[in-house]
Motif scaffolding. Structure first.
Motif, PDB file in Angstrom:
ATOM      1  N   VAL A 132       0.837  -1.197   0.000  1.00 20.29           N
ATOM      2  CA  VAL A 132       0.000   0.000   0.000  1.00 20.29           C
ATOM      3  C   VAL A 132       0.877   1.254   0.000  1.00 20.29           C
ATOM      4  O   VAL A 132       1.886   1.323   0.696  1.00 20.29           O
ATOM      5  N   VAL A 133       0.483   2.230  -0.804  1.00 15.82           N
ATOM      6  CA  VAL A 133       1.177   3.520  -0.853  1.00 15.82           C
ATOM      7  C   VAL A 133       0.591   4.428   0.227  1.00 15.82           C
ATOM      8  O   VAL A 133      -0.623   4.539   0.365  1.00 15.82           O
ATOM      9  N   LYS A 134       1.460   5.085   0.981  1.00 15.13           N
ATOM     10  CA  LYS A 134       1.003   5.933   2.084  1.00 15.13           C
ATOM     11  C   LYS A 134       1.055   7.416   1.702  1.00 15.13           C
ATOM     12  O   LYS A 134       1.713   7.809   0.747  1.00 15.13           O
ATOM     13  N   HIS A 135       0.317   8.212   2.469  1.00 20.81           N
ATOM     14  CA  HIS A 135       0.337   9.676   2.377  1.00 20.81           C
ATOM     15  C   HIS A 135      -0.109  10.186   1.002  1.00 20.81           C
ATOM     16  O   HIS A 135       0.523  11.071   0.420  1.00 20.81           O
ATOM     17  N   THR A 136      -1.181   9.631   0.476  1.00 20.03           N
ATOM     18  CA  THR A 136      -1.756  10.128  -0.777  1.00 20.03           C
ATOM     19  C   THR A 136      -2.908  11.077  -0.459  1.00 20.03           C
ATOM     20  O   THR A 136      -3.499  11.021   0.620  1.00 20.03           O
ATOM     21  N   ASP A 137      -3.230  11.937  -1.412  1.00 21.31           N
ATOM     22  CA  ASP A 137      -4.326  12.890  -1.241  1.00 21.31           C
ATOM     23  C   ASP A 137      -5.631  12.227  -1.678  1.00 21.31           C
ATOM     24  O   ASP A 137      -5.840  11.961  -2.868  1.00 21.31           O
ATOM     25  N   LYS A 138      -6.517  11.952  -0.729  1.00 23.58           N
ATOM     26  CA  LYS A 138      -7.758  11.219  -0.987  1.00 23.58           C
ATOM     27  C   LYS A 138      -8.699  11.970  -1.925  1.00 23.58           C
ATOM     28  O   LYS A 138      -9.587  11.364  -2.528  1.00 23.58           O
ATOM     29  N   ASP A 139      -8.534  13.269  -2.064  1.00 19.91           N
ATOM     30  CA  ASP A 139      -9.448  14.055  -2.887  1.00 19.91           C
ATOM     31  C   ASP A 139      -9.063  14.079  -4.368  1.00 19.91           C
ATOM     32  O   ASP A 139      -9.834  14.573  -5.196  1.00 19.91           O
ATOM     33  N   LEU A 140      -7.892  13.558  -4.689  1.00 21.06           N
ATOM     34  CA  LEU A 140      -7.367  13.725  -6.049  1.00 21.06           C
ATOM     35  C   LEU A 140      -7.357  12.426  -6.855  1.00 21.06           C
ATOM     36  O   LEU A 140      -7.152  11.337  -6.319  1.00 21.06           O
ATOM     37  N   LEU A 141      -7.570  12.579  -8.143  1.00 21.39           N
ATOM     38  CA  LEU A 141      -7.413  11.506  -9.140  1.00 21.39           C
ATOM     39  C   LEU A 141      -6.560  12.050 -10.277  1.00 21.39           C
ATOM     40  O   LEU A 141      -6.852  13.125 -10.806  1.00 21.39           O
ATOM     41  N   SER A 142      -5.512  11.328 -10.635  1.00 23.71           N
ATOM     42  CA  SER A 142      -4.665  11.730 -11.762  1.00 23.71           C
ATOM     43  C   SER A 142      -4.916  10.800 -12.937  1.00 23.71           C
ATOM     44  O   SER A 142      -4.761   9.583 -12.835  1.00 23.71           O
ATOM     45  N   LEU A 143      -5.323  11.405 -14.051  1.00 23.01           N
ATOM     46  CA  LEU A 143      -5.663  10.667 -15.264  1.00 23.01           C
ATOM     47  C   LEU A 143      -4.478  10.671 -16.228  1.00 23.01           C
ATOM     48  O   LEU A 143      -4.047  11.727 -16.698  1.00 23.01           O
ATOM     49  N   ILE A 144      -3.950   9.492 -16.496  1.00 21.55           N
ATOM     50  CA  ILE A 144      -2.860   9.324 -17.457  1.00 21.55           C
ATOM     51  C   ILE A 144      -3.462   8.783 -18.744  1.00 21.55           C
ATOM     52  O   ILE A 144      -4.046   7.698 -18.761  1.00 21.55           O
ATOM     53  N   THR A 145      -3.351   9.556 -19.811  1.00 23.65           N
ATOM     54  CA  THR A 145      -4.045   9.223 -21.057  1.00 23.65           C
ATOM     55  C   THR A 145      -3.057   8.918 -22.183  1.00 23.65           C
ATOM     56  O   THR A 145      -2.166   9.709 -22.477  1.00 23.65           O
ATOM     57  N   ILE A 146      -3.252   7.754 -22.794  1.00 21.57           N
ATOM     58  CA  ILE A 146      -2.502   7.357 -23.987  1.00 21.57           C
ATOM     59  C   ILE A 146      -3.524   7.039 -25.065  1.00 21.57           C
ATOM     60  O   ILE A 146      -4.448   6.253 -24.839  1.00 21.57           O
ATOM     61  N   THR A 147      -3.388   7.616 -26.238  1.00 24.42           N
ATOM     62  CA  THR A 147      -4.330   7.289 -27.302  1.00 24.42           C
ATOM     63  C   THR A 147      -3.617   7.190 -28.647  1.00 24.42           C
ATOM     64  O   THR A 147      -2.580   7.833 -28.865  1.00 24.42           O
ATOM     65  N   ASP A 148      -4.168   6.333 -29.517  1.00 24.71           N
ATOM     66  CA  ASP A 148      -3.667   6.189 -30.888  1.00 24.71           C
ATOM     67  C   ASP A 148      -2.155   5.953 -30.927  1.00 24.71           C
ATOM     68  O   ASP A 148      -1.442   6.576 -31.715  1.00 24.71           O
ATOM     69  N   PHE A 149      -1.701   5.028 -30.080  1.00 26.53           N
ATOM     70  CA  PHE A 149      -0.263   4.802 -29.969  1.00 26.53           C
ATOM     71  C   PHE A 149       0.274   3.999 -31.159  1.00 26.53           C
ATOM     72  O   PHE A 149       1.438   4.108 -31.511  1.00 26.53           O
ATOM     73  N   HIS A 150      -0.539   3.158 -31.757  1.00 25.01           N
ATOM     74  CA  HIS A 150      -0.204   2.408 -32.971  1.00 25.01           C
ATOM     75  C   HIS A 150       1.086   1.602 -32.825  1.00 25.01           C
ATOM     76  O   HIS A 150       1.980   1.658 -33.687  1.00 25.01           O
ATOM     77  N   LEU A 151       1.153   0.839 -31.743  1.00 20.52           N
ATOM     78  CA  LEU A 151       2.264  -0.081 -31.543  1.00 20.52           C
ATOM     79  C   LEU A 151       2.241  -1.131 -32.656  1.00 20.52           C
ATOM     80  O   LEU A 151       1.219  -1.741 -32.930  1.00 20.52           O
ATOM     81  N   GLY A 152       3.382  -1.341 -33.296  1.00 16.03           N
ATOM     82  CA  GLY A 152       3.456  -2.269 -34.415  1.00 16.03           C
ATOM     83  C   GLY A 152       3.457  -1.576 -35.768  1.00 16.03           C
ATOM     84  O   GLY A 152       3.649  -2.211 -36.800  1.00 16.03           O
ATOM     85  N   MET A 153       3.267  -0.256 -35.762  1.00 19.03           N
ATOM     86  CA  MET A 153       3.314   0.504 -37.017  1.00 19.03           C
ATOM     87  C   MET A 153       4.770   0.797 -37.389  1.00 19.03           C
ATOM     88  O   MET A 153       5.616   0.943 -36.517  1.00 19.03           O
ATOM     89  N   TYR A 154       5.039   0.875 -38.682  1.00 18.15           N
ATOM     90  CA  TYR A 154       6.379   1.208 -39.152  1.00 18.15           C
ATOM     91  C   TYR A 154       6.339   2.542 -39.888  1.00 18.15           C
ATOM     92  O   TYR A 154       5.463   2.786 -40.729  1.00 18.15           O
ATOM     93  N   ALA A 155       7.272   3.426 -39.544  1.00 15.00           N
ATOM     94  CA  ALA A 155       7.411   4.693 -40.253  1.00 15.00           C
ATOM     95  C   ALA A 155       8.892   4.954 -40.510  1.00 15.00           C
ATOM     96  O   ALA A 155       9.740   4.691 -39.650  1.00 15.00           O
ATOM     97  N   TRP A 156       9.169   5.477 -41.676  1.00 22.81           N
ATOM     98  CA  TRP A 156      10.540   5.794 -42.100  1.00 22.81           C
ATOM     99  C   TRP A 156      10.693   7.300 -42.120  1.00 22.81           C
ATOM    100  O   TRP A 156       9.950   8.012 -42.778  1.00 22.81           O
ATOM    101  N   GLU A 157      11.688   7.806 -41.389  1.00 29.70           N
ATOM    102  CA  GLU A 157      11.875   9.250 -41.198  1.00 29.70           C
ATOM    103  C   GLU A 157      11.961  10.020 -42.507  1.00 29.70           C
ATOM    104  O   GLU A 157      11.385  11.097 -42.653  1.00 29.70           O
TER     105      GLU A 157
END
Length: 393
Positions: A132-157
């Motif tokens: 268990v992590v201690k001393h967190t702020d009970k009132d807060l939620l942090s949203l980490i957002t990843i979208t359209d990452f396209h893992l497995g796509m190939y692109a040439w610079e």
């Protein structure tokens, strides 16, 4: 109505195509060679209802290739249905040969895949419960957002402006998650939102699931699955070290309609013994979470446009109660690879950028957007109180 010329044996074969207890009970009576009128009296139904139910079972069997009155007895394997049958007859009218064409039954294949995932993870050893992590702020939620990452796509610079392959994308993903975790306040809740199209393609062939467009792919699907499981599991572990509780959304995208399912199920099962993990596990491509008085909604963006999302979340029966309890609503979407915000109907709808490089299709089409990902922190009453944008490195 009286008897039909269907034999007991044929009705017995039909019983395997029943999908409800009532259908099974009625077909069992047909096996006993009872008339429709007698069966109707037994169940307190009209003869027409008995006939309709019997016909529905026969039609379902015919789609699988079983319709003996038409000389069709070669059934399709599970996950497929019959597309067409050509039967050859001799001069006496007896069948001498048959050609059966089958196509994939997408609904059944989807069901089989889910059952396989469930069954595989029965013997999968879950991770040990994290401290268990201690001393967190009970009132807060942090949203980490990843979208359209396209893992497995190939692109040439030289063609697209940036290189992109599985090795680069692995480093970019883990660095971005690490940067967002470090930048976020020590909230009690961390929400890992993967907003769809995490995988560039959704099967053995590198094509889009719905339209069949050929994609630029860097790797085989098996390797892509293994890498996805590895880095997404690692991301959850990283968040468990910072936040008191971790909520996980693995949203359906138009590039990874089935991939989002097995990824969601994987996280659900490997962390099933950890009470600090909550996976939003639903088969609906819209997702919601209530943080105090703050409603957070999620949708990839492939089904509804930004302007339509507030109405959907407010009217959808499974979200209506949450919407009524909230004083503020924030809805997050992706799909278009660039940033945009719309405020309407009591909600702020935010379209997120992507960390991924452009593929050849986007580069040749002239679409340009700033690459990045955001961590946004919400207070249970005040709504958004903090945000940081990280760039790919």
């Amino acid at each position: 109505m009286g008897k039909t010329n269907y034999s007991k044996v044929k009705w017995a074969e039909l019983s395997q195509y029943c999908i409800s207890e009532r259908e099974t009970a009625i077909i069992n009576e047909r096996i006993k060679d009872k008339t429709i009128d007698d069966i109707a009296a037994t169940f307190g139904l009209s003869p027409r209802v008995i006939y309709t139910i019997s016909s529905a079972v026969k039609a379902r069997a015919a789609r699988k290739g079983y319709a003996p009155e038409h000389d069709m007895t070669a059934t399709a394997p599970d996950g497929f249905q019959v597309k067409g049958v050509s039967t050859y007859y001799n001069a006496s009218g007896q069948p001498t040969g048959q050609w059966v064409k089958t196509i994939g039954d997408k609904e059944r294949q989807h069901e089989i895949m889910l059952l396989a995932i469930e069954d595989t993870h029965k013997n999968y050893k879950p991770f040990k419960v994290s401290p268990v992590v201690k001393h967190t702020d009970k009132d807060l939620l942090s949203l980490i957002t990843i979208t359209d990452f396209h893992l497995g796509m190939y692109a040439w610079e030289a063609e697209t402006g940036d290189d992109w392959d599985v090795n680069i994308s692995k480093r970019v993903f883990l660095n971005a998650v690490s940067d967002m975790i470090e930048a976020a306040p020590k909230a009690d809740t961390g929400l890992l939102c993967q907003l769809g199209d995490f995988l560039h393609f959704d099967g053995i062939t590198a094509v889009t699931p719905m339209s069949g467009h050929i994609l630029d792919a860097d790797t085989r699907y098996s390797k892509l699955v293994e890498l996805t499981i590895e880095i997404m599991t690692q991301a959850v572990h990283m968040m468990l070290k910072k936040f008191g509780k971790v909520v996980v959304v693995q949203a359906e995208g138009n590039h990874d309609m089935s991939g989002s399912i097995w990824l969601r199920k994987h996280i659900k099962y490997v962390f099933k013994d950890d009470s600090r993990i909550q996976v939003i596990d639903n088969e609906f491509p819209y997702y919601a979470y209530l943080h105090g008085e703050i409603l957070l909604g999620f949708h990839h963006g492939h089904k509804k446009k930004m302007a339509q999302l507030p109405k959907l979340f407010a009217s959808e029966p499974r979200f209506r109660k949450l919407w009524g309890q909230a004083t503020q609503a924030y809805i997050h979407t992706g799909h278009m690879h660039h940033e945009r915000t719309v405020e309407d109907a009591g909600a702020i709808v935010e379209q997120h950028p992507t960390l991924s490089a452009r593929d050849a299709y986007a580069a040749r089409g002239g679409w340009v957007s700033a690459r990045g990902a955001k961590v946004i922190t919400y207070h249970i009453k005040l709504g958004e109180v903090h945000r940081t944008t990280v760039r790919p490195r």
